[in-house]
Write an enzyme that holds these catalytic residues in place. Structure first.
Site, PDB file in Angstrom:
ATOM      1  N   TYR A   1       0.866  -1.179   0.000  1.00  0.00           N
ATOM      2  CA  TYR A   1       0.000   0.000   0.000  1.00  0.00           C
ATOM      3  C   TYR A   1       0.898   1.222   0.000  1.00  0.00           C
ATOM      4  CZ  TYR A   1      -4.993  -0.164  -0.097  1.00  0.00           C
ATOM      5  OH  TYR A   1      -6.268  -0.227  -0.545  1.00  0.00           O
TER       6      TYR A   1
ATOM      7  N   GLU B   1      -0.372   4.819  -0.460  1.00  0.00           N
ATOM      8  CA  GLU B   1      -1.127   6.064  -0.596  1.00  0.00           C
ATOM      9  C   GLU B   1      -0.215   7.256  -0.291  1.00  0.00           C
ATOM     10  OE1 GLU B   1      -4.954   7.208   1.662  1.00  0.00           O
ATOM     11  OE2 GLU B   1      -5.252   5.196   0.840  1.00  0.00           O
TER      12      GLU B   1
END
Ligand SMILES: *Cc1c(COP(=O)(O)O)cnc(C)c1O
Length: 490
Positions: free
Chosen positions: A76, A78
């Site tokens: 991940y 972000e």
């Protein structure tokens, strides 16, 4: 016929180590779900066997393909490089930074955002970057706050109304524009009050005077240039002049022709990057990378563009960003310029071959990688022509022509393009052969039961001898240009 192209298409060549890697990957899949392994293996055979004239498709290199199939996918990430909302992103930071650096260098852009998952996503990022900068930014300044969370309920409601009340001017669909340029079936059409500009019915070319008049009257926030099915050059310097005159931001969607920009075939007035405030693209069409999207912009929009995730995008795909970095590095090599030039030379040869054989072309030719056939002269719909060509071994897609009487489903056109076959190595001699093949098939198709309702726009008969002969000719053409030579999956 002696092959005229570059017979060993170096770009798709697979060396023994890479071949073993692909084989291991398919074997690993087979151990879990053999049907998926079979579909993957069968796909490369389908690609090898098809005379692919779909203008938006291409063949990525083994390095690009292999860069995607790994554990980068498990992270991940972000945020942006160096400013993540998750820990442990150092390798993703490396990959994203390198991809952005290559993209900036390749296109001469101030800023590159390499996270968009596709062209449609890139356009949404761009629209919201402009809306955020110009509409939201102004509202925050008026209210004397820094963040939307600091607006009171009334100011927030007003801002939401204002965001939904902006105007966009884009190219009409039947002139070659894209659904994401403000058309109702796409989110952009629900976000914006849209108006479109088209082409001159006499020449088929963009009518800049009419466009200027519409822009003056409509005063859009955003002027969108770019297309999926326009076979000519667009003057982006003029587009910017018009945008400036009416206070619009110029956005160019170069999804289709990014490879021609990267390969320096489209330069000066025809290179969107120096002229537009924001440029979006896919990475898998003429640019020949992995399936994905890209946004380039001037420094003034960089901060807003970088908010793409989580503003409109799901978490970035680090494995695809790795493959983008590889593809951009490939596109910076001198060979890519040669490729881009051959794409255009091939399209021109294809167009000339078709014209010589009496096939009608929208605008009478091409300046880029695509050719739009108008098959109404053959008494056919695009749907009939597309199906008859497919049966004959030629893969194309039907497409509306300007002021199309048959609408967007049946259409009166067939769009063809040269990026894929040029990667495969085919040259101008093969293009003439393909033109002959297409003209021969079109001449052998007849619509059945004309005038008996909508469904008749799909029915046709095709001379079986012509069909069989065409299939043989298509296979012969491809035999000289192996795709992914060296790749063996069994
Ligand atoms: C192909 C295309 C898109 C969409 O790209 P996806 O990757 O399929 O989302 C957007 N704009 C234009 C002009 C295109 O040709």
């Amino acid at each position: 016929m002696a092959p005229s192209g570059i017979s060993s298409a170096a770009h798709t060549a697979v060396d023994p180590t890479a071949s073993a890697a692909f084989r291991s990957a398919v074997d690993a899949v087979r151990a879990v779900e053999p049907r998926v392994a079979d579909a993957i293996a069968s796909e490369v055979e389908d690609q090898r066997a098809s005379l692919k004239l779909i203008a938006s498709e291409n063949y990525a290199s083994p390095a690009v393909l292999l860069a995607m199939g790994n554990w980068m996918s498990d992270k991940y990430a972000e945020g942006t490089a160096g400013r993540r909302f998750y820990a442990g992103c150092r390798n993703v930071d490396t990959v994203e930074t390198i991809a952005a650096e290559h993209a900036r260098e390749l296109f001469g852009a101030d800023h590159a955002y390499v996270q968009p998952h596709s062209g449609i996503d890139a356009n949404l990022v761009a629209y919201w970057a402009v809306l955020s900068q110009r509409v939201e930014g102004a509202a925050l300044r008026r209210a004397g706050v820094r963040n939307v969370n600091d607006l009171d309920d009334r100011a927030w409601a007003e801002l939401r109304r204002e965001l939904g009340d902006q105007r966009l001017l884009g190219m009409s669909l039947d002139a070659g524009g894209h659904l994401t340029h403000g058309f109702r079936p796409n989110l952009s059409g629900k976000m914006f009050d849209q108006r479109s500009y088209g082409t001159d019915p006499a020449t088929g070319l963009i009518d800049y005077d009419a466009l200027r008049a519409t822009a003056r009257e409509f005063r859009p926030l955003i002027l969108v240039a770019g297309y999926s099915a326009y076979p000519r050059l667009v003057n982006f310097r003029l587009m910017r002049e018009i945008a400036d005159e009416v206070g619009a931001t110029l956005m160019v969607d170069m999804a289709h022709f990014a490879g021609l920009v990267a390969g320096k075939v489209l330069t000066g007035d025809f290179d969107p990057v120096p002229h537009a405030q924001i440029v979006t693209s896919t990475t898998h069409k003429s640019l020949r990378g992995p399936r994905g999207g890209l946004v380039l912009c001037a420094e003034e929009l960089a901060e807003q563009v970088d908010r793409g995730c989580p503003m409109v995008l799901g978490g970035p795909l680090p494995h695809v960003m790795a493959a983008k970095a590889v593809a951009f590095a490939e596109a910076r090599r001198p060979e890519f310029r040669d490729y881009a030039q051959r794409v255009v030379d091939n399209a021109r040869a294809l167009a000339e071959g078709l014209l010589r054989r009496g096939v009608r072309l929208v605008t009478g030719g091409t300046d880029n990688h695509l050719v739009l056939l108008d098959v109404s002269g053959h008494g056919l719909t695009g749907r009939q022509a597309e199906a008859a060509l497919l049966e004959s071994g030629v893969v194309t897609n039907r497409n509306a022509v300007p002021q199309d009487p048959n609408g967007a489903w049946y259409t009166s056109g067939v769009r063809i393009g040269t990026p894929a076959l040029t990667t495969r190595g085919l040259g101008v001699g093969e293009m003439d052969e393909i033109a002959d093949l297409i003209a021969t098939v079109l001449a052998a198709v007849s619509p059945t039961a004309p005038g008996t309702g909508e469904a008749s726009k799909a029915r046709y008969t095709l001379d079986a001898r012509v069909r069989d002969e065409a299939n043989k000719r298509a296979a012969d053409l491809l035999a000289d240009y192996p795709l992914y030579p060296g790749l063996e999956l069994v």
